[in-house]
Design an enzyme around this catalytic site. Structure first.
Site, PDB file in Angstrom:
ATOM      1  N   TYR A 157       0.835  -1.208   0.000  1.00 31.00           N
ATOM      2  CA  TYR A 157       0.000   0.000   0.000  1.00 31.00           C
ATOM      3  C   TYR A 157       0.872   1.261   0.000  1.00 31.00           C
ATOM      4  CZ  TYR A 157      -3.706   3.277   0.973  1.00 31.00           C
ATOM      5  OH  TYR A 157      -4.590   4.321   0.859  1.00 31.00           O
ATOM      6  N   THR A 175      -9.636  20.176 -23.343  1.00 28.71           N
ATOM      7  CA  THR A 175     -10.949  19.982 -22.710  1.00 28.71           C
ATOM      8  C   THR A 175     -10.856  19.807 -21.193  1.00 28.71           C
ATOM      9  OG1 THR A 175     -10.740  17.643 -23.290  1.00 28.71           O
ATOM     10  CG2 THR A 175     -12.014  19.014 -24.792  1.00 28.71           C
ATOM     11  N   ASP A 202       1.705  21.199 -19.884  1.00 27.60           N
ATOM     12  CA  ASP A 202       0.982  19.951 -20.082  1.00 27.60           C
ATOM     13  C   ASP A 202       1.940  19.099 -20.913  1.00 27.60           C
ATOM     14  OD1 ASP A 202      -0.464  17.838 -21.008  1.00 27.60           O
ATOM     15  OD2 ASP A 202      -2.311  18.971 -21.272  1.00 27.60           O
ATOM     16  N   LYS A 220       0.038   8.643 -22.934  1.00 29.62           N
ATOM     17  CA  LYS A 220       0.533   8.989 -24.280  1.00 29.62           C
ATOM     18  C   LYS A 220       2.043   8.734 -24.335  1.00 29.62           C
ATOM     19  CE  LYS A 220      -3.469  11.424 -23.989  1.00 29.62           C
ATOM     20  NZ  LYS A 220      -4.272  11.522 -22.770  1.00 29.62           N
ATOM     21  N   ARG A 257     -13.264  16.959 -33.005  1.00 31.76           N
ATOM     22  CA  ARG A 257     -12.623  18.022 -32.238  1.00 31.76           C
ATOM     23  C   ARG A 257     -13.057  19.341 -32.881  1.00 31.76           C
ATOM     24  NH1 ARG A 257     -12.409  16.295 -27.639  1.00 31.76           N
ATOM     25  NH2 ARG A 257     -10.593  15.316 -26.781  1.00 31.76           N
ATOM     26  N   PHE A 270     -18.811  16.152 -25.200  1.00 27.47           N
ATOM     27  CA  PHE A 270     -18.471  15.311 -26.345  1.00 27.47           C
ATOM     28  C   PHE A 270     -18.377  13.829 -25.986  1.00 27.47           C
ATOM     29  CE2 PHE A 270     -14.087  14.618 -25.057  1.00 27.47           C
ATOM     30  CZ  PHE A 270     -13.856  15.711 -24.231  1.00 27.47           C
TER      31      PHE A 270
HETATM   32  C1  LIG Z   1      -3.125  17.467 -24.116  1.00 29.21           C
HETATM   33  C2  LIG Z   1      -3.797  16.623 -23.107  1.00 29.21           C
HETATM   34  N1  LIG Z   1      -3.827  17.009 -21.818  1.00 29.21           N
HETATM   35  C3  LIG Z   1      -4.446  16.287 -20.867  1.00 29.21           C
HETATM   36  C4  LIG Z   1      -5.104  15.134 -21.163  1.00 29.21           C
HETATM   37  C5  LIG Z   1      -5.841  14.393 -20.068  1.00 29.21           C
HETATM   38  O1  LIG Z   1      -5.189  13.231 -19.764  1.00 29.21           O
HETATM   39  P1  LIG Z   1      -5.976  11.914 -19.251  1.00 29.21           P
HETATM   40  O2  LIG Z   1      -6.837  11.461 -20.355  1.00 29.21           O
HETATM   41  O3  LIG Z   1      -4.857  10.969 -18.914  1.00 29.21           O
HETATM   42  O4  LIG Z   1      -6.739  12.319 -18.048  1.00 29.21           O
HETATM   43  C6  LIG Z   1      -5.119  14.677 -22.479  1.00 29.21           C
HETATM   44  C7  LIG Z   1      -5.852  13.448 -22.832  1.00 29.21           C
HETATM   45  O5  LIG Z   1      -6.204  13.185 -23.935  1.00 29.21           O
HETATM   46  C8  LIG Z   1      -4.449  15.447 -23.479  1.00 29.21           C
HETATM   47  O6  LIG Z   1      -4.428  15.073 -24.767  1.00 29.21           O
END
Ligand SMILES: Cc1ncc(COP(=O)(O)O)c(C=O)c1O
Length: 459
Positions: A74, A127, A217, A260, A384, A450
């Protein structure tokens, strides 16, 4: 015309997953039952799945072997320390907080840094990122260069921040009301477009002068590093690892969707330089994710992510990955199918306004096109455009300039003939596109609509 470059994959196949294409009639029925929303299709009804590159990567034998090394304690799992150490080494941040995926990290950083009435600038919205900013009382302000909104601009770094727009915002609202700038590297919604090192450096200088943090990000930061190597003077002889470290040196922290560029199916993290932010984030992580040594991930998931982080900075891997995406784009461009150019790092984005010029944006051209591509071929893609952009505070639709369908390439999954199936189907559809009618909402959830909205065909 010369054949688009397609380097051989730097891996060979050890396990296969069988797939089947349903008949056209079955696909018509499936998309109708899914309310013309490709997110609501069952996976078994999909032939080639280009919905997303998120969590859809094929793991390596090393990663699968790592799963067996999962330490499911844990607290204080070995795999956590391996992951923490890998992020510190590759990204250069001192503090790491694990999360179940990227939006978990977005939640933490938004809660820690944003106060009611703050402004958070960024290079085009994403988003989930924007939603977390807004849920915490912030207002997102787009400061991407204009070229980022122009599908045909050939700018090599369409993800760059417009420093004048950023400076103007600082002047207008005051730096004390901007806790941080959020920089996507690369910018998903702009078409997977990169940000140059020079721009990252300048953003950092301006932010430091104004005591504004820079949070990346970093979801596709390896792909961004690759574009810097390919396109920016002075970086051609640097390794992906070196470029990544320099990119990160201009930030105070990053959120990461491990699904990713970490080559795993689940996971994420927040990494920061500053101890106070880290402390506050660890207080929250136990509420929303789990202990600060697992954050919603199993030990084995953390091991796979640590290994994936290291594999992803291999040049041959990322070169093949980006060239594969480019190949699909080139196939479409050869037949004048309208796409966003230059092709970005993770996906080809069809320009739905040009593909279906007879549809108004209110008739949801990108949503319509994604559904039609599925019926035509069994290939699943994603809207998109206006549907993803949601509604403004006054209740009206946001009307984004980019109305696109994203054909997203999972990492290490598909081969050239799969991409040819998608390209051929889209080329055929483009030839008959004037017969396609639009869609209307029949169910619309209030947040991130979406994902689960449903639609009907307009007569
Ligand atoms: C640019 C970007 N930021 C953040 C996220 C959010 O990540 P997660 O889907 O792992 O929550 C995504 C997901 O598609 C993304 O493409």
């Amino acid at each position: 015309m010369s054949k688009p470059e397609y380097p051989p994959p730097p891996y060979r196949v050890k396990t296969v997953e069988m797939m089947e294409r349903k008949s056209r009639e079955e696909r018509q029925k499936a998309i109708k039952e899914a309310g013309y929303n490709t997110f609501l299709l069952d996976s078994e009804d999909v032939y080639i799945d280009l919905l997303t590159d998120s969590g859809t990567s094929a793991m390596s034998d090393e990663q699968w072997a790592g799963l067996m090394k999962g330490d499911e304690a844990y607290a204080g799992s070995d795999n956590w320390y391996n992951l923490e150490n890998t992020v510190q080494k590759l990204y250069g941040f001192d503090y790491v907080v694990p999360t179940h995926q990227g939006r978990g990290a977005e939640n933490l950083i938004s809660q820690v840094l944003i106060s009611e009435g703050d402004y958070v600038p960024g290079n085009m919205y994403f988003t989930t990122t924007r939603t977390h900013i807004e849920l915490n009382g912030g207002e997102f302000v787009d400061v991407i260069i204009d070229e980022g909104h122009n599908p045909q601009s050939s700018h090599e770094f369409k993800g760059n921040v417009d420093l004048e727009k950023y400076e103007e915002l600082i002047r207008n609202v005051g730096p004390e009301n901007i806790p941080y700038i959020n920089i996507g590297v690369t910018v998903n919604m702009a078409g997977g477009q990169p940000v140059s090192m020079n721009n990252l450096k300048k953003v950092s200088e301006l932010s430091r002068e104004n005591d504004i943090k820079v949070i990346y990000d970093a979801t596709r930061c390896v792909e961004n590093a690759y574009f810097i190597k390919e396109r920016e003077e002075g970086y051609e002889d640097k390794t992906i690892k070196e470029i990544l470290r320099e990119m990160m040196s201009y930030a105070d922290g990053c959120t990461m969707s491990g699904k990713k560029d970490c080559l795993v199916n689940i996971g994420g993290f927040l990494a920061v330089d500053d101890e106070d932010t880290y402390r506050e984030a660890t207080q929250l992580v136990v509420v929303y994710e789990g202990m600060s040594t697992y954050g919603g991930m199993a030990g084995r998931d953390m091991e796979a992510m640590a290994r994936g982080l290291r594999e992803a900075v291999n040049y041959d891997y990322v070169n093949h990955r980006v060239k594969q995406v480019e190949y699909l784009g080139e196939r479409l461009l050869e037949e004048d199918v309208p796409i966003i150019t230059p092709v970005g790092g993770h996906a080809v984005f069809l320009d739905a306004k040009k593909f279906l010029p007879h549809l108004q944006q209110d008739e949801l051209p990108a949503q319509t096109l994604a559904a039609e591509i599925y019926v035509e071929s069994g290939v699943r893609s994603m809207e998109r455009g206006i549907v993803s952009a949601g509604r403004a505070e006054d209740g009206s639709h946001n009307y984004p300039e980019l109305e696109t369908v994203r054909l997203t390439i999972p990492r290490r999954v598909y081969t050239r003939p799969h991409l040819d199936v998608a390209a051929d189907a889209i080329i055929d559809l483009y030839a008959e596109s004037e017969d396609i009618s639009g869609l209307k909402f029949v169910y619309e959830p209030p947040v991130l609509r979406f994902f689960t909205a449903r639609f009907e065909k307009l007569d």
